[in-house]
Design a protein around this motif. Sequence first.
Motif, PDB file in Angstrom:
ATOM      1  N   PHE A  27      28.531  31.531  39.840  1.00 26.27           N
ATOM      2  CA  PHE A  27      27.993  32.891  39.886  1.00 26.27           C
ATOM      3  C   PHE A  27      27.960  33.431  38.462  1.00 26.27           C
ATOM      4  O   PHE A  27      28.565  32.860  37.553  1.00 26.27           O
ATOM      5  N   ASP A  28      27.232  34.516  38.274  1.00 28.97           N
ATOM      6  CA  ASP A  28      27.182  35.164  36.971  1.00 28.97           C
ATOM      7  C   ASP A  28      28.357  36.114  36.882  1.00 28.97           C
ATOM      8  O   ASP A  28      28.321  37.212  37.463  1.00 28.97           O
ATOM      9  N   TYR A  29      29.414  35.717  36.195  1.00 34.85           N
ATOM     10  CA  TYR A  29      30.658  36.490  36.225  1.00 34.85           C
ATOM     11  C   TYR A  29      30.499  37.864  35.582  1.00 34.85           C
ATOM     12  O   TYR A  29      31.278  38.766  35.818  1.00 34.85           O
ATOM     13  N   ARG A  30      29.440  38.055  34.794  1.00 33.13           N
ATOM     14  CA  ARG A  30      29.252  39.361  34.158  1.00 33.13           C
ATOM     15  C   ARG A  30      28.874  40.446  35.167  1.00 33.13           C
ATOM     16  O   ARG A  30      28.946  41.626  34.863  1.00 33.13           O
ATOM     17  N   ASP A  31      28.491  40.023  36.380  1.00 29.91           N
ATOM     18  CA  ASP A  31      28.093  40.988  37.403  1.00 29.91           C
ATOM     19  C   ASP A  31      29.269  41.520  38.210  1.00 29.91           C
ATOM     20  O   ASP A  31      29.105  42.445  39.005  1.00 29.91           O
ATOM     21  N   TYR A  32      30.438  40.911  38.048  1.00 32.14           N
ATOM     22  CA  TYR A  32      31.575  41.233  38.914  1.00 32.14           C
ATOM     23  C   TYR A  32      32.806  41.594  38.091  1.00 32.14           C
ATOM     24  O   TYR A  32      33.080  40.973  37.061  1.00 32.14           O
ATOM     25  N   CYS A  33      33.556  42.533  38.617  1.00 31.55           N
ATOM     26  CA  CYS A  33      34.873  42.790  38.071  1.00 31.55           C
ATOM     27  C   CYS A  33      35.747  41.562  38.338  1.00 31.55           C
ATOM     28  O   CYS A  33      35.771  41.039  39.462  1.00 31.55           O
ATOM     29  N   MET A  34      36.460  41.105  37.320  1.00 33.28           N
ATOM     30  CA  MET A  34      37.364  39.972  37.451  1.00 33.28           C
ATOM     31  C   MET A  34      38.798  40.466  37.259  1.00 33.28           C
ATOM     32  O   MET A  34      39.082  41.202  36.306  1.00 33.28           O
ATOM     33  N   GLY A  35      39.651  40.064  38.169  1.00 36.73           N
ATOM     34  CA  GLY A  35      41.020  40.569  38.126  1.00 36.73           C
ATOM     35  C   GLY A  35      42.059  39.474  38.023  1.00 36.73           C
ATOM     36  O   GLY A  35      41.815  38.317  38.384  1.00 36.73           O
ATOM     37  N   TRP A  36      43.215  39.869  37.512  1.00 36.51           N
ATOM     38  CA  TRP A  36      44.414  39.029  37.529  1.00 36.51           C
ATOM     39  C   TRP A  36      45.445  39.692  38.440  1.00 36.51           C
ATOM     40  O   TRP A  36      45.668  40.906  38.349  1.00 36.51           O
ATOM     41  N   PHE A  37      46.054  38.860  39.272  1.00 34.38           N
ATOM     42  CA  PHE A  37      47.104  39.309  40.173  1.00 34.38           C
ATOM     43  C   PHE A  37      48.311  38.411  39.992  1.00 34.38           C
ATOM     44  O   PHE A  37      48.203  37.322  39.411  1.00 34.38           O
ATOM     45  N   ARG A  38      49.438  38.836  40.514  1.00 36.30           N
ATOM     46  CA  ARG A  38      50.608  37.981  40.489  1.00 36.30           C
ATOM     47  C   ARG A  38      51.423  38.190  41.764  1.00 36.30           C
ATOM     48  O   ARG A  38      51.362  39.255  42.382  1.00 36.30           O
ATOM     49  N   GLN A  39      52.156  37.152  42.116  1.00 37.59           N
ATOM     50  CA  GLN A  39      53.036  37.236  43.261  1.00 37.59           C
ATOM     51  C   GLN A  39      54.393  36.665  42.869  1.00 37.59           C
ATOM     52  O   GLN A  39      54.550  35.433  42.766  1.00 37.59           O
ATOM     53  N   PRO A  40      55.365  37.538  42.624  1.00 35.49           N
ATOM     54  CA  PRO A  40      56.719  37.061  42.308  1.00 35.49           C
ATOM     55  C   PRO A  40      57.343  36.413  43.529  1.00 35.49           C
ATOM     56  O   PRO A  40      56.942  36.698  44.678  1.00 35.49           O
ATOM     57  N   ALA A  75      30.500  33.035  26.493  1.00 32.76           N
ATOM     58  CA  ALA A  75      29.910  31.712  26.256  1.00 32.76           C
ATOM     59  C   ALA A  75      30.447  30.675  27.228  1.00 32.76           C
ATOM     60  O   ALA A  75      29.752  29.719  27.578  1.00 32.76           O
ATOM     61  N   ASN A  76      31.695  30.876  27.666  1.00 31.25           N
ATOM     62  CA  ASN A  76      32.338  29.898  28.553  1.00 31.25           C
ATOM     63  C   ASN A  76      32.638  30.444  29.940  1.00 31.25           C
ATOM     64  O   ASN A  76      33.311  29.770  30.724  1.00 31.25           O
ATOM     65  N   ASN A  77      32.122  31.636  30.239  1.00 37.33           N
ATOM     66  CA  ASN A  77      32.347  32.241  31.563  1.00 37.33           C
ATOM     67  C   ASN A  77      33.816  32.228  31.945  1.00 37.33           C
ATOM     68  O   ASN A  77      34.189  31.857  33.069  1.00 37.33           O
ATOM     69  N   THR A  78      34.646  32.617  31.014  1.00 37.36           N
ATOM     70  CA  THR A  78      36.090  32.546  31.207  1.00 37.36           C
ATOM     71  C   THR A  78      36.721  33.909  30.958  1.00 37.36           C
ATOM     72  O   THR A  78      36.295  34.646  30.060  1.00 37.36           O
ATOM     73  N   VAL A  79      37.724  34.198  31.760  1.00 30.26           N
ATOM     74  CA  VAL A  79      38.500  35.431  31.604  1.00 30.26           C
ATOM     75  C   VAL A  79      39.922  35.026  31.234  1.00 30.26           C
ATOM     76  O   VAL A  79      40.464  34.059  31.797  1.00 30.26           O
ATOM     77  N   TYR A  80      40.505  35.752  30.319  1.00 26.67           N
ATOM     78  CA  TYR A  80      41.844  35.436  29.836  1.00 26.67           C
ATOM     79  C   TYR A  80      42.823  36.561  30.142  1.00 26.67           C
ATOM     80  O   TYR A  80      42.431  37.718  30.294  1.00 26.67           O
ATOM     81  N   LEU A  81      44.090  36.197  30.189  1.00 23.96           N
ATOM     82  CA  LEU A  81      45.157  37.185  30.253  1.00 23.96           C
ATOM     83  C   LEU A  81      46.204  36.792  29.217  1.00 23.96           C
ATOM     84  O   LEU A  81      46.918  35.800  29.405  1.00 23.96           O
TER      85      LEU A  81
END
Length: 127
Positions: A27-40, A75-81
């Motif tokens: 998919f075109d990731y620029r069209d969507y909010c991308m989130g990071w979640f965590r589960q301790p 360029a790499n369709n990647t999201v970082y945290l």
Amino acid sequence: QVHLVESGGGSVQARGSLRLSCATSGFDYRDYCMGWFRQPPGKEREGVAAIWPTTERAVYADFAKGRFTISQDNANNTVYLQMNSLEPEDTATYFCARQRLTHDCFFPIYGRNFNYWGQGTQVTVSS
């Protein structure tokens, strides 16, 4: 087909840093909010940060502000945290996810607004 693949987790000592990556495809990731979640361990999943790549506007949970930074690589369709000043309470499985709607990120960052998830990457912080 939507794919989200996290990487970059590991074991660090307190006050250390890690950078998590979420590689996206299908998919075109620029069209969507991308989130990071965590589960301790033994706890519920919680939102950490989210970014709308179209504008690069980011939102953060209170515990993440000032320590964590979400970013993108178009360029790499990647999201970082990027996670700095890690503490043992940051120990969790971290997931990236795609918001259900093509819309700016909603806040607070609720998991119910996301419908595609990666498999998760483990982060362990020792004291």
